[in-house]
Design an enzyme around this catalytic site. Sequence first.
Site, PDB file in Angstrom:
ATOM      1  N   THR A   1       0.426   3.850  -3.012  1.00  0.00           N
ATOM      2  CA  THR A   1      -0.226   4.918  -3.788  1.00  0.00           C
ATOM      3  C   THR A   1      -1.404   5.535  -3.034  1.00  0.00           C
ATOM      4  O   THR A   1      -2.174   4.838  -2.384  1.00  0.00           O
ATOM      5  CB  THR A   1      -0.722   4.337  -5.130  1.00  0.00           C
ATOM      6  OG1 THR A   1       0.382   3.714  -5.779  1.00  0.00           O
ATOM      7  CG2 THR A   1      -1.291   5.416  -6.019  1.00  0.00           C
TER       8      THR A   1
ATOM      9  N   GLU B   1       4.582   0.322 -10.804  1.00  0.00           N
ATOM     10  CA  GLU B   1       6.012   0.475 -10.501  1.00  0.00           C
ATOM     11  C   GLU B   1       6.650   1.603 -11.317  1.00  0.00           C
ATOM     12  O   GLU B   1       7.801   1.541 -11.717  1.00  0.00           O
ATOM     13  CB  GLU B   1       6.752  -0.857 -10.730  1.00  0.00           C
ATOM     14  CG  GLU B   1       6.946  -1.679  -9.463  1.00  0.00           C
ATOM     15  CD  GLU B   1       5.636  -2.334  -8.979  1.00  0.00           C
ATOM     16  OE1 GLU B   1       4.564  -2.013  -9.521  1.00  0.00           O
ATOM     17  OE2 GLU B   1       5.697  -3.140  -8.048  1.00  0.00           O
ATOM     18  N   GLY B   2       5.856   2.643 -11.590  1.00  0.00           N
ATOM     19  CA  GLY B   2       6.391   3.824 -12.282  1.00  0.00           C
ATOM     20  C   GLY B   2       5.959   3.871 -13.730  1.00  0.00           C
ATOM     21  O   GLY B   2       6.262   2.974 -14.507  1.00  0.00           O
TER      22      GLY B   2
ATOM     23  N   GLY C   1       0.803  -1.218   0.000  1.00  0.00           N
ATOM     24  CA  GLY C   1       0.000   0.000   0.000  1.00  0.00           C
ATOM     25  C   GLY C   1       0.832   1.262   0.000  1.00  0.00           C
ATOM     26  O   GLY C   1       1.176   1.782   1.070  1.00  0.00           O
TER      27      GLY C   1
HETATM   28  C1  LIG Z   1      -4.732  -1.918 -11.676  1.00  0.00           C
HETATM   29  C2  LIG Z   1      -3.735  -1.179 -10.837  1.00  0.00           C
HETATM   30  C3  LIG Z   1      -3.154  -1.819  -9.756  1.00  0.00           C
HETATM   31  C4  LIG Z   1      -2.266  -1.114  -8.913  1.00  0.00           C
HETATM   32  N1  LIG Z   1      -1.777  -1.747  -7.794  1.00  0.00           N
HETATM   33  C5  LIG Z   1      -1.081  -1.005  -6.881  1.00  0.00           C
HETATM   34  C6  LIG Z   1      -0.709  -1.583  -5.627  1.00  0.00           C
HETATM   35  O1  LIG Z   1      -0.960  -2.768  -5.355  1.00  0.00           O
HETATM   36  N2  LIG Z   1      -0.073  -0.793  -4.722  1.00  0.00           N
HETATM   37  C7  LIG Z   1       0.230   0.521  -4.959  1.00  0.00           C
HETATM   38  O2  LIG Z   1       0.801   1.174  -4.082  1.00  0.00           O
HETATM   39  N3  LIG Z   1      -0.113   1.090  -6.151  1.00  0.00           N
HETATM   40  C8  LIG Z   1      -0.767   0.366  -7.102  1.00  0.00           C
HETATM   41  N4  LIG Z   1      -1.121   0.938  -8.306  1.00  0.00           N
HETATM   42  C9  LIG Z   1      -0.848   2.356  -8.510  1.00  0.00           C
HETATM   43  C10 LIG Z   1       0.167   2.653  -9.584  1.00  0.00           C
HETATM   44  O3  LIG Z   1       1.460   2.430  -9.084  1.00  0.00           O
HETATM   45  C11 LIG Z   1      -0.088   4.112 -10.000  1.00  0.00           C
HETATM   46  O4  LIG Z   1      -1.275   4.106 -10.782  1.00  0.00           O
HETATM   47  C12 LIG Z   1       1.064   4.700 -10.752  1.00  0.00           C
HETATM   48  O5  LIG Z   1       2.121   4.943  -9.874  1.00  0.00           O
HETATM   49  C13 LIG Z   1       0.668   5.987 -11.462  1.00  0.00           C
HETATM   50  O6  LIG Z   1       0.006   6.859 -10.590  1.00  0.00           O
HETATM   51  P1  LIG Z   1      -1.357   7.586 -11.041  1.00  0.00           P
HETATM   52  O7  LIG Z   1      -2.213   6.582 -11.694  1.00  0.00           O
HETATM   53  O8  LIG Z   1      -1.863   8.305  -9.846  1.00  0.00           O
HETATM   54  O9  LIG Z   1      -0.886   8.598 -12.161  1.00  0.00           O
HETATM   55  P2  LIG Z   1      -0.374  10.119 -11.935  1.00  0.00           P
HETATM   56  O10 LIG Z   1       0.742  10.139 -10.953  1.00  0.00           O
HETATM   57  O11 LIG Z   1      -1.568  10.976 -11.683  1.00  0.00           O
HETATM   58  O12 LIG Z   1       0.217  10.466 -13.371  1.00  0.00           O
HETATM   59  C14 LIG Z   1      -0.634  10.857 -14.471  1.00  0.00           C
HETATM   60  C15 LIG Z   1       0.250  11.091 -15.712  1.00  0.00           C
HETATM   61  O13 LIG Z   1       1.159  12.165 -15.458  1.00  0.00           O
HETATM   62  C16 LIG Z   1       2.498  11.749 -15.746  1.00  0.00           C
HETATM   63  N5  LIG Z   1       3.445  12.373 -14.826  1.00  0.00           N
HETATM   64  C17 LIG Z   1       3.344  12.465 -13.474  1.00  0.00           C
HETATM   65  N6  LIG Z   1       4.442  13.052 -12.962  1.00  0.00           N
HETATM   66  C18 LIG Z   1       5.266  13.332 -13.992  1.00  0.00           C
HETATM   67  C19 LIG Z   1       6.559  13.938 -14.136  1.00  0.00           C
HETATM   68  N7  LIG Z   1       7.258  14.380 -13.073  1.00  0.00           N
HETATM   69  N8  LIG Z   1       7.093  14.063 -15.376  1.00  0.00           N
HETATM   70  C20 LIG Z   1       6.414  13.597 -16.454  1.00  0.00           C
HETATM   71  N9  LIG Z   1       5.200  13.025 -16.407  1.00  0.00           N
HETATM   72  C21 LIG Z   1       4.625  12.892 -15.194  1.00  0.00           C
HETATM   73  C22 LIG Z   1       2.498  10.239 -15.536  1.00  0.00           C
HETATM   74  O14 LIG Z   1       3.538   9.599 -16.248  1.00  0.00           O
HETATM   75  C23 LIG Z   1       1.113   9.859 -16.066  1.00  0.00           C
HETATM   76  O15 LIG Z   1       1.193   9.726 -17.471  1.00  0.00           O
HETATM   77  C24 LIG Z   1      -1.938   0.228  -9.191  1.00  0.00           C
HETATM   78  C25 LIG Z   1      -2.493   0.860 -10.321  1.00  0.00           C
HETATM   79  C26 LIG Z   1      -3.386   0.181 -11.128  1.00  0.00           C
HETATM   80  C27 LIG Z   1      -3.984   0.899 -12.308  1.00  0.00           C
END
Ligand SMILES: Cc1cc2nc3c(=O)[nH]c(=O)nc-3n(C[C@H](O)[C@H](O)[C@H](O)COP(=O)(O)OP(=O)(O)OC[C@H]3O[C@@H](n4cnc5c(N)ncnc54)[C@H](O)[C@@H]3O)c2cc1C
Length: 406
Positions: A132, A371-372, A130
């Site tokens: 995000t 994972e990014g 956990g």
């Molecule tokens: C099905 C699923 C399962 C998951 N499981 C887990 C889990 O078990 N545990 C957990 O902790 N997380 C989990 N995640 C979360 C996942 O790691 C995040 O979705 C991911 O890190 C991206 O975050 P966000 O979706 O909030 O996108 P955001 O951070 O809102 O990003 C939106 C867009 O902006 C871009 N962006 C953001 N910052 C920058 C920057 N500095 N420079 C350039 N571009 C940028 C991103 O690349 C992306 O294209 C899961 C996600 C999904 C969809």
Amino acid sequence: MAELIPPSTRLPPELDLVRQSVFRLVRDEILPAIGRLEREGTFPRALIARMGAAGCFGATFPEAVGGSDLGFAAVAVIAEEISRTRPDFGYCMNLQAMTCPFTILNWGTADQIARFVPDLIAGRKIGMFGLTEPGGGSDPAGAMRSTARRDGDSYRLNGSKQWITFAHEADTGVLFARTDAAAGARGITAFIIQPKESPGYHARPIAMRNLSPILASCTVSLDDFVVPDANRLGAEGEGFRIALNALEFGRLTVASRQVGLAQACLEHGIAYAREREVGGRPIGRYQLVQGLIADLAVEVHAARLLVAELAATMDAGEPANRIASHAKYFASRTAKNAASAAREIFAGYALADEYPISFLAGFIDMLAVGEGTANVQRVLIAEDALGFKDANRASLPARKFRNGAA
Ligand SMILES: Cc1cc2nc3c(=O)[nH]c(=O)nc-3n(C[C@H](O)[C@H](O)[C@H](O)COP(=O)(O)OP(=O)(O)OC[C@H]3O[C@@H](n4cnc5c(N)ncnc54)[C@H](O)[C@@H]3O)c2cc1C
């Protein structure tokens, strides 16, 4: 399900045996049962326990805790094969093998390792990770609002998490919260949580078309959820370092899963291009279709080699963050290209449930962010290449390679 040996990489015989045993497990035990479980809405605990008993999760763990110590190369092979044949079960490679139990192995006390790791890698207990929060996954430290407040010999956790896979079923998790609001990334602490052991924990699956209805990711809310002192992982303030280290290892399983998905798209694309006739010939005889398959065959091969180099770097106990970003980014791009090529080859039939293309594409989209995201990887890769920030500066090998201690 036809067994198609990945054509582009020869595995050493012992790893090919591992791959074959994973293939048989999916074919003989997971596929016959999964349709009924999905119709019933039942989480596949018994199947995950079977995967654990078959050794799917223990490859990087010592025998003393129930692992096989086969190493990261074996993890990559297992994750690829599961993802190639049944991508929804690929989640387990993170939560039962890597980001949850491996983080406890790397950072936990002897007591924490003994209490939590054997059950997780055996699949007897379900894991979660956990990190995000709703404020954005790409900047987990900046977005972290969840707090952990000391209360006697325990902590009280409040806040919410987003997208946490298996959170609705988890027995054990690694979860991050702020213990110091003013200390930025240094104010985050890691905890081993047991959601079923105390009140104040609520997880709700997020509805997602094209992904598994039962192997779900969730919104989690924490409302004075109590975690005993004995379950703090590492020191107060060390949580973000632990999270980054966990994600570094998680990138191996995610990149391997992406290679498996790309391989599946390639295999299905080839089979369909050979059988589908248009204009009196199989479409695979048309050079524009051949171009799609040629590009994909080479890209999948290259992505698998990058993942193998990542696994070898981890097996050697060397800093792996740079190669992890390269492998994750390239595998992600390859998988996206694979979904696009498969959709083009299948045309209208890519949308039909009779074929798995939409299902594969759903998981490819999902893993593109895990994972990014691609952007985050590109920023890391470019800043490293430009000499602004060494990508390996904070990279930390698995515990057994640190100070020679196992
Ligand atoms: C099905 C699923 C399962 C998951 N499981 C887990 C889990 O078990 N545990 C957990 O902790 N997380 C989990 N995640 C979360 C996942 O790691 C995040 O979705 C991911 O890190 C991206 O975050 P966000 O979706 O909030 O996108 P955001 O951070 O809102 O990003 C939106 C867009 O902006 C871009 N962006 C953001 N910052 C920058 C920057 N500095 N420079 C350039 N571009 C940028 C991103 O690349 C992306 O294209 C899961 C996600 C999904 C969809």
